[in-house]
Design an enzyme around this catalytic site. Sequence first.
Site, mmCIF file in Angstrom:
data_model
loop_
_atom_site.group_PDB
_atom_site.id
_atom_site.type_symbol
_atom_site.label_atom_id
_atom_site.label_comp_id
_atom_site.label_asym_id
_atom_site.label_seq_id
_atom_site.Cartn_x
_atom_site.Cartn_y
_atom_site.Cartn_z
ATOM 1 N N LYS A 12 26.961 -19.117 -4.341
ATOM 2 C CA LYS A 12 27.589 -19.115 -3.017
ATOM 3 C C LYS A 12 27.607 -20.546 -2.446
ATOM 4 O O LYS A 12 26.948 -21.448 -2.994
ATOM 5 C CB LYS A 12 26.814 -18.147 -2.112
ATOM 6 C CG LYS A 12 26.874 -16.684 -2.596
ATOM 7 C CD LYS A 12 26.105 -15.767 -1.651
ATOM 8 C CE LYS A 12 26.237 -14.311 -2.073
ATOM 9 N NZ LYS A 12 25.579 -13.402 -1.116
ATOM 10 N N TYR A 52 34.556 -8.487 -0.954
ATOM 11 C CA TYR A 52 33.554 -7.726 -0.198
ATOM 12 C C TYR A 52 34.159 -6.509 0.515
ATOM 13 O O TYR A 52 33.617 -6.065 1.533
ATOM 14 C CB TYR A 52 32.845 -8.648 0.796
ATOM 15 C CG TYR A 52 31.773 -9.522 0.169
ATOM 16 C CD1 TYR A 52 30.716 -8.957 -0.555
ATOM 17 C CD2 TYR A 52 31.778 -10.912 0.311
ATOM 18 C CE1 TYR A 52 29.721 -9.739 -1.122
ATOM 19 C CE2 TYR A 52 30.775 -11.712 -0.255
ATOM 20 C CZ TYR A 52 29.752 -11.111 -0.967
ATOM 21 O OH TYR A 52 28.758 -11.885 -1.523
ATOM 22 N N ARG A 88 21.225 -8.558 -11.939
ATOM 23 C CA ARG A 88 20.684 -8.167 -10.622
ATOM 24 C C ARG A 88 19.172 -8.393 -10.569
ATOM 25 O O ARG A 88 18.640 -8.817 -9.547
ATOM 26 C CB ARG A 88 20.989 -6.697 -10.331
ATOM 27 C CG ARG A 88 22.442 -6.382 -10.133
ATOM 28 C CD ARG A 88 22.994 -6.837 -8.820
ATOM 29 N NE ARG A 88 22.478 -6.105 -7.681
ATOM 30 C CZ ARG A 88 22.976 -6.204 -6.449
ATOM 31 N NH1 ARG A 88 24.014 -7.009 -6.193
ATOM 32 N NH2 ARG A 88 22.455 -5.528 -5.459
ATOM 33 N N ASN A 115 21.712 -16.280 0.868
ATOM 34 C CA ASN A 115 20.913 -15.917 -0.311
ATOM 35 C C ASN A 115 21.466 -16.469 -1.631
ATOM 36 O O ASN A 115 21.162 -15.957 -2.698
ATOM 37 C CB ASN A 115 20.682 -14.393 -0.347
ATOM 38 C CG ASN A 115 21.967 -13.612 -0.423
ATOM 39 O OD1 ASN A 115 23.059 -14.185 -0.436
ATOM 40 N ND2 ASN A 115 21.863 -12.296 -0.486
ATOM 41 N N HIS A 118 25.524 -14.459 -5.912
ATOM 42 C CA HIS A 118 26.039 -13.084 -5.992
ATOM 43 C C HIS A 118 25.964 -12.583 -7.431
ATOM 44 O O HIS A 118 26.151 -13.361 -8.368
ATOM 45 C CB HIS A 118 27.511 -13.044 -5.539
ATOM 46 C CG HIS A 118 28.208 -11.770 -5.908
ATOM 47 N ND1 HIS A 118 28.130 -10.644 -5.128
ATOM 48 C CD2 HIS A 118 28.944 -11.426 -6.998
ATOM 49 C CE1 HIS A 118 28.803 -9.659 -5.725
ATOM 50 N NE2 HIS A 118 29.306 -10.116 -6.852
ATOM 51 N N GLU A 129 35.596 -7.351 -10.091
ATOM 52 C CA GLU A 129 35.329 -8.715 -9.611
ATOM 53 C C GLU A 129 35.829 -9.751 -10.622
ATOM 54 O O GLU A 129 36.390 -10.787 -10.245
ATOM 55 C CB GLU A 129 33.826 -8.878 -9.329
ATOM 56 C CG GLU A 129 33.393 -8.053 -8.118
ATOM 57 C CD GLU A 129 31.877 -7.979 -7.915
ATOM 58 O OE1 GLU A 129 31.110 -8.599 -8.689
ATOM 59 O OE2 GLU A 129 31.460 -7.295 -6.960
#
Length: 151
Positions: A12, A52, A88, A115, A118, A129
């Site tokens: 990000k 998103y 993840r 954070n 992604h 995506e």
Amino acid sequence: MSKTERTYIMVKPDGVQRGLVGAIIARFEQRGFKLIALKLVQATTEHLELHYADLKGKPFFPGLIKYMASGPVVAMVWEGLDAVKTGRVMLGATNPLASAPGTIRGDYALAVGRNICHGSDAVDSAEKEIKLWFPEGLTQYSHSQENWIFE
Ligand code: IDP
Ligand code: MG
């Protein structure tokens, strides 16, 4: 779960500005994942709203889109065994305060709205995506380490 499962990972804008691109790439490379695609992109608001779309209506949505459009992101596709779930786990929990040390967010972040990285949350969202961020398609090549990473 397959050796060719793919996940969409994105550094990000805060991760890019904080100089964490190399550290994040290194973690996926060292784990044994194969890099399939990578580019630096300044995303538009419209593109981020599609990425998103599931979160539209959340109170933090406008701030999230503004944050994600505040600078370039590094878009990547990584391939390997159980890539989505493992990606993840490597990222840690959404809220960095709940992310275990040793995870990307647990090592480099403190705030849920900053954070740094992604990762797709399911195989079908990874496919969506990847199509959204890489409409031009992906590069095919063989990975010389494959026989040392898999049985
Ligand atoms: P994920 O990135 O771990 O999949 P999601 O629930 O899909 O988490 O949320 C997408 C992103 O929206 C998060 O990574 C985070 O940057 C932001 N976000 C989620 N919840 C909050 C919140 O409560 N406040 C501010 N930002 C949030
Ligand atoms: Mg998510």
